[in-house]
Scaffold this motif. Structure first.
Motif, short mmCIF file in Angstrom:
data_model
loop_
_atom_site.label_atom_id
_atom_site.label_comp_id
_atom_site.label_asym_id
_atom_site.label_seq_id
_atom_site.Cartn_x
_atom_site.Cartn_y
_atom_site.Cartn_z
N LEU A 26 0.84 -1.21 0.00
CA LEU A 26 0.00 0.00 0.00
C LEU A 26 0.87 1.25 0.00
N ILE A 27 1.96 1.22 0.77
CA ILE A 27 2.86 2.37 0.84
C ILE A 27 3.49 2.61 -0.53
N SER A 28 3.93 1.54 -1.13
CA SER A 28 4.55 1.64 -2.45
C SER A 28 3.54 2.17 -3.47
N ALA A 29 2.30 1.68 -3.37
CA ALA A 29 1.25 2.15 -4.30
C ALA A 29 1.00 3.64 -4.12
N ALA A 30 1.00 4.09 -2.87
CA ALA A 30 0.75 5.52 -2.60
C ALA A 30 1.88 6.37 -3.18
N LEU A 31 3.12 5.88 -3.05
CA LEU A 31 4.26 6.65 -3.56
C LEU A 31 4.30 6.68 -5.08
N ARG A 32 3.76 5.61 -5.69
CA ARG A 32 3.79 5.55 -7.16
C ARG A 32 2.59 6.25 -7.78
N GLN B 241 -2.85 5.99 10.27
CA GLN B 241 -1.80 6.94 10.66
C GLN B 241 -0.42 6.33 10.46
N ARG B 242 -0.28 5.08 10.85
CA ARG B 242 1.02 4.41 10.69
C ARG B 242 1.39 4.28 9.22
N LEU B 243 0.39 3.98 8.39
CA LEU B 243 0.65 3.82 6.95
C LEU B 243 1.21 5.12 6.36
N VAL B 244 0.57 6.25 6.71
CA VAL B 244 1.02 7.55 6.17
C VAL B 244 2.41 7.89 6.71
N LEU B 245 2.62 7.59 7.98
CA LEU B 245 3.92 7.87 8.58
C LEU B 245 5.01 7.01 7.94
N MET B 246 4.69 5.76 7.71
CA MET B 246 5.66 4.86 7.08
C MET B 246 5.94 5.28 5.65
N GLU B 247 4.92 5.82 5.00
CA GLU B 247 5.10 6.30 3.62
C GLU B 247 6.14 7.44 3.62
N SER B 248 5.97 8.36 4.55
CA SER B 248 6.88 9.49 4.66
C SER B 248 8.28 9.04 5.02
N VAL B 249 8.38 8.15 6.00
CA VAL B 249 9.69 7.66 6.44
C VAL B 249 10.37 6.89 5.30
N THR B 250 9.58 6.09 4.57
CA THR B 250 10.14 5.33 3.46
C THR B 250 10.71 6.26 2.40
N LEU B 251 9.93 7.28 2.06
CA LEU B 251 10.36 8.23 1.03
C LEU B 251 11.67 8.93 1.44
N VAL B 252 11.66 9.51 2.62
CA VAL B 252 12.81 10.33 3.04
C VAL B 252 14.02 9.45 3.39
N THR B 253 13.77 8.32 4.04
CA THR B 253 14.89 7.47 4.43
C THR B 253 15.57 6.84 3.23
N THR B 254 14.76 6.37 2.27
CA THR B 254 15.35 5.79 1.06
C THR B 254 16.18 6.83 0.33
N GLU C 109 -5.83 -8.11 -8.78
CA GLU C 109 -5.83 -9.09 -7.69
C GLU C 109 -5.28 -8.49 -6.39
N ARG C 110 -4.35 -7.56 -6.52
CA ARG C 110 -3.83 -6.91 -5.30
C ARG C 110 -4.87 -5.98 -4.71
N ASN C 111 -5.65 -5.32 -5.57
CA ASN C 111 -6.74 -4.49 -5.06
C ASN C 111 -7.73 -5.35 -4.28
N VAL C 112 -8.02 -6.50 -4.83
CA VAL C 112 -8.97 -7.40 -4.17
C VAL C 112 -8.41 -7.87 -2.82
N ALA C 113 -7.09 -8.00 -2.78
CA ALA C 113 -6.46 -8.54 -1.56
C ALA C 113 -6.32 -7.52 -0.44
N VAL C 114 -6.59 -6.23 -0.71
CA VAL C 114 -6.35 -5.20 0.32
C VAL C 114 -7.06 -5.51 1.64
#
Lengths: 386, 259
Positions: A6-12, A305-318, B120-125
């Protein structure tokens, strides 16, 4: 599939924006790495300075000469173990751009004073046997392509030879020294004082400064004061200080480097906070509906909240990690190229760790407000933005 | 429905008499500044297990508000909401989130898939919230995609799918945790007539063949016709509709009464 998907999807989601933010963070950490290297280079003298060594120079300036006879006087002062002298030669080898430090020394005394220096026994003997013999640091020898046995002509700018006008001094390279301390200057060219003193056209018996080893580092201020008292009201008064204080003072001649570096880094990281913070805030604003959807599917507010925070940390840390890796790469290129000017130019492991820690903290600071906003979103209201 | 059958086949259409949804004397008031705006007042509703109920009404009548209350996305100002035997109006935020993950599938007007993830990943969320093994997750995703007829499109990104296919992926996502209740908010609102009919066919099949209880909010009378029962909500009141579109029994239910 994990939360990272999910984090990767948000960043992409907005690749261009993520790329630009990522790049700016990479450059910020690259700047951090380079400035850390420079700071290390300038402060290295102070850092590797021995606590049991004092530097004694003319009270007026480093370039005023002192009588060589002071050495014996200083060795009489209680607490002083040993003393030796050096002198700024300031000659030119082939071209002024080939700058390196040259000094006449008394070989045995010098090697006793600097146990950090490693010289093969054979080279030591050759140095003692050869009147115009010289040793040079490994970095200097490699840079100028010298080999042991080479004749090294050095054009004088201060110390001309008696009766020889502007003729070059000719030295024979009898050995190469290494150092067992990271950052120790390996670009010095050291030759025999007796040869220098006999041949120079003026200033005989005068030297540039003294290095003094003391028995108890805790008594350094007291002994320094005793040395200065000894020569007070003489024609050449002295100023004595610890080797570290001397090196720090020398470095600070170009300004308060610590303050300059800290100010630049402060500005850089403040900008990064704004840039990355804006990206994260915008990203969350655009995804309100999506965040509402996740909550509807059963993600708790704290998990969002953790997901958004991890997204930010992933972006900046990487990005920060990549920036530090680039800084290490740059160090590999710059270090040999600038060894003549900045012998202590290298990225210290503690600076690398500091950079990575800074990346994590920056990621958390950048993400905290968007994450809190995401956490507080009311699911039903957020879903209206779908 | 068992874990082995995410879509479920145990209950038939209207076969059970036990209430899936029991809304009792519910009111919901919003505030515009300091002004209270009552949207639902003393409203009651009962849905049996396996029922397919369409909820119609003009914009602003409170359809989505009622749907949100039943789905555990919002809390009533007064009254009780009991779904699948759970008094969800009493659950904490955290417990309510967990309850939604296990018991409710959501289908929205727009499929709202994550563009960077494959179908399939959307379905798996929703499965991220479970402790199933990777193998079990894989199996559930495969079954859900099979039910919506998209087994062959699992690797495709949303932009590579048509609007109808995207909505099917959204439905598969709603099914993957095997919820007893599907809530659909204008599921055909963004689709053309033909695609709408296909999606409605799918919902009817889920209700008839897999025993899903479905609550569907719609403006479309054609869509409402596919449901087993249609209610009309206007001015905070519910009325039963006939399949010819006429409102048959305008009623105002006292607290505790059921439609």
């Amino acid at each position: 599939m994990s939360s990272f998907t999910l984090i990767s999807a948000a960043l992409r989601r907005k690749k261009t924006r993520t790329f630009l933010t990522f790049s700016s963070v990479v450059f910020a950490f690259l700047i951090f790495g380079v400035l850390s290297m420079l700071q290390t280079a300038f402060s290295m003298g102070a850092e590797i300075a021995n606590e049991d060594r004092l530097v004694v120079r003319h009270r007026v300036s480093l370039f005023q000469l002192l009588p060589q006879s002071y050495e014996a006087d200083m060795e009489e002062i209680p607490g002083v173990v040993d003393a030796m002298h050096m002198t700024w030669f300031g000659g030119v080898y082939q071209d002024p751009s080939n700058f390196f430090m040259q000094s006449p020394v008394e070989p045995a005394e010098y090697l006793d004073m600097y146990p950090e220096i490693l010289v093969p026994e054979e080279a030591k003997l050759r140095w003692i046997e050869t009147r115009n013999g010289a040793i040079a640091g490994r970095a200097l020898v490699e840079r100028l392509g010298w080999e042991v046995g080479d004749r090294i002509p050095i054009q004088p700018t201060i110390w001309r030879q008696q009766g020889r006008g502007d003729d070059a001094w000719e030295f024979e390279l009898v050995g190469v020294y290494d150092a067992d301390v990271e950052g120790f200057d390996q670009t010095q060219f050291l030759f025999r004082y007796d040869f220098f003193d006999e041949a120079r056209s003026f200033g005989r018996g005068q030297v540039g400064w003294f290095m003094v080893r003391i028995a108890d580092p805790d008594r350094a201020p007291e002994i320094a004061a005793a040395i200065d008292d000894t020569f007070r009201n003489s024609a050449a008064e002295t100023k004595s200080e610890s080797e570290g204080a001397f090196a720090a003072g020398f470095a600070n001649q170009v300004g308060n480097l610590g303050l300059i570096v800290t100010s630049i880094l402060g500005a850089v990281f403040f900008t990064i906070l704004l840039v990355a913070g804006n990206t994260m805030a915008q990203s969350v604003r655009e995804r309100i509906g999506e965040i509402g959807l996740l909550k509807a599917l059963g993600f708790t507010s704290s998990r969002v909240q953790r997901l958004v925070l991890m997204e930010s940390v992933t972006l900046v840390t990487t990005a920060g990690f990549l920036g530090m890796v680039l800084a290490v790469g740059l160090e590999r290129v710059l270090r040999p190229a600038l060894a003549a000017y900045f012998p202590g130019l290298f990225l210290r492991p503690e600076d690398l760790l500091l950079g990575l820690g800074l990346a994590v903290v920056t990621g958390l600071v950048v993400g905290i407000f968007p994450a809190r906003r995401a956490m507080r979103l009311e699911t039903a209201l957020a879903l209206r933005r779908l | 429905m068992s874990e082995a059958d995410p879509a479920g086949t145990a209950a038939g259409n209207g076969a059970a008499a036990e209430a899936m949804v029991d809304v009792r004397g519910v009111s919901r008031t919003f505030h515009r500044g300091r002004t209270p705006v009552p949207v639902l007042r003393d409203l009651s509703l009962r849905m049996e297990k396996g029922e397919f109920l369409a909820l119609m009404g003009p914009s602003g009548s409170g359809k989505s508000t009622l749907l949100n209350l039943i789905a555990g996305l919002d809390r009533p100002t007064g009254g009780e909401v009991i779904v699948g035997g759970s008094a969800i109006h009493r659950l904490s935020e955290r417990k309510l989130a967990g309850w939604r993950a296990r018991n409710v599938g959501f289908v929205f007007q727009f499929s709202n898939l994550l563009g960077a993830l494959s179908a399939e990943r959307n379905v798996a969320v929703p499965l991220l919230l479970t402790s199933f093994s990777a193998r079990e997750r894989r199996r559930r995703v495969d079954i859900a995609l099979e039910i919506v007829g998209l087994s062959a499109r699992g690797k495709h990104r949303p932009r590579e799918l048509s609007g109808g296919e995207q909505q099917r992926v959204g439905i598969a996502r709603a099914l993957v945790n095997d919820p007893a209740l599907l809530v659909c908010d204008e599921p055909t609102g963004d689709l053309d007539r033909t695609t709408s009919a296909e999606i409605l066919d799918l919902l009817v099949a889920l209700n008839r063949d897999h025993g899903k209880t479905i609550l569907m909010v719609t403006h479309d009378p054609v869509a409402a016709e596919r449901a087993s029962r249609t209610l009309h909500l206007e001015d905070g009141r519910l009325a039963e509709c006939g399949h010819d579109g006429t409102i048959e029994v305008p009623v105002h239910e006292p607290a505790g009464a059921a439609v």
